[in-house]
Design a protein around this motif. Structure first.
Motif, short mmCIF file in Angstrom:
data_model
loop_
_atom_site.label_atom_id
_atom_site.label_comp_id
_atom_site.label_asym_id
_atom_site.label_seq_id
_atom_site.Cartn_x
_atom_site.Cartn_y
_atom_site.Cartn_z
N ASP A 177 -0.26 -5.96 -35.78
CA ASP A 177 -1.14 -5.58 -36.89
C ASP A 177 -0.55 -4.32 -37.50
N ASP A 178 -0.75 -3.19 -36.83
CA ASP A 178 -0.11 -1.94 -37.25
C ASP A 178 1.28 -1.90 -36.62
N LEU A 179 2.32 -1.74 -37.44
CA LEU A 179 3.71 -1.83 -36.96
C LEU A 179 4.03 -0.80 -35.89
N GLU A 180 3.59 0.47 -36.09
CA GLU A 180 3.88 1.53 -35.11
C GLU A 180 3.25 1.20 -33.76
N LYS A 181 2.02 0.77 -33.83
CA LYS A 181 1.27 0.47 -32.61
C LYS A 181 1.92 -0.71 -31.89
N ALA A 182 2.29 -1.73 -32.65
CA ALA A 182 2.90 -2.92 -32.05
C ALA A 182 4.25 -2.55 -31.43
N TYR A 183 5.03 -1.70 -32.12
CA TYR A 183 6.34 -1.33 -31.58
C TYR A 183 6.20 -0.60 -30.26
N THR A 184 5.29 0.37 -30.22
CA THR A 184 5.09 1.15 -28.99
C THR A 184 4.67 0.24 -27.83
#
Ligand SMILES: Nc1ncnc2c1ncn2[C@@H]1O[C@H](COP(=O)(O)OP(=O)(O)OP(=O)(O)O)[C@@H](O)[C@H]1O
Length: 200
Positions: A177-184
């Motif tokens: 959903d949120d790219l930063e959150k998904a990456y982490t």
């Protein structure tokens, strides 16, 4: 098994519908950890182009040898494009582990099922879109699809999502959903405090 390199360097299978963001996230992971991961080298029956080396760009093989390996279940995925065969072999994945790298496999559902039939000791991560509507928006936004290929990808996405809901299909599901959150979340699960999923 205990002496096999895939015991310590467990391959990671990242699957998920086309357009969910696998390439985007994996590119970032490779950039953050340049010496840790590897993609397996594919087999092909096409001829090498100038400057290409066997075992670097591809494992170049004859049609006869390719089909023999197919019949021995040696491939995780294989397909035919423009009269040539291409495929990812189980051995190619093993070769990455023997170079002390974590092999990342970006493959589709049928490939996931095939990896489960091997002794590659892989871990399975599914990247899910927030919704099918959002997936359609991203695929349209990427500008790479015709109406026909878009519809095919969305139909396949429904199959993949259905499979992902089966118990035991994947070890980890990340919603992009949120790219930063998904990456982490993806990175932390893959790196696993430096253990990369190995038990010792
Ligand atoms: N969290 C996000 N929010 C919004 N847009 C995103 C997000 N993640 C990726 N995208 C965008 O969605 C599109 C699809 O992403 P990407 O090409 O990485 O998908 P993919 O899963 O690798 O697809 P394929 O399997 O077809 O190669 C790209 O245009 C990308 O910039």
């Amino acid at each position: 098994m205990a002496t096999s390199s895939v015991h310590k360097y467990r391959p990671v299978v990242v699957s998920g519908p086309s357009g969910t963001g696998k390439s985007t996230l994996l590119k970032r992971l490779f950039a953050e950890f340049p010496d840790t991961f590897g993609f397996s080298i594919s087999h092909t029956t096409r001829s090498p182009r100038a400057g290409e080396e066997d075992g670097r760009e591809y494992y170049f093989t004859t049609k006869e040898d390719f089909l023999k390996l197919v019949s021995e279940n040696g491939f995780i995925e294989h397909a035919q494009f423009g009269g040539n065969f291409y495929g990812t072999s189980v051995q190619a994945v093993r070769n990455i582990a023997s170079k002390q790298r974590i092999c990342i496999l970006d493959i589709e559902m049928e490939g996931v099922k095939q990896v489960k039939r091997t002794d590659l000791n892989a871990r399975f991560l599914f990247l899910a879109p927030p919704s099918l509507e959002e997936l359609e928006r991203r695929l349209r936004g990427r500008g790479t699809e015709t109406e026909d290929s878009l519809n095919k990808r969305l139909a396949q996405a429904r199959n993949e999502l259905e499979y992902s809901r089966q118990p035991g299909a994947h070890d980890k599901i990340v919603v992009n959903d949120d790219l930063e959150k998904a990456y982490t979340e993806l990175r932390d699960w893959i790196v696993d405090g430096g253990k990369f999923g190995a038990s010792e």
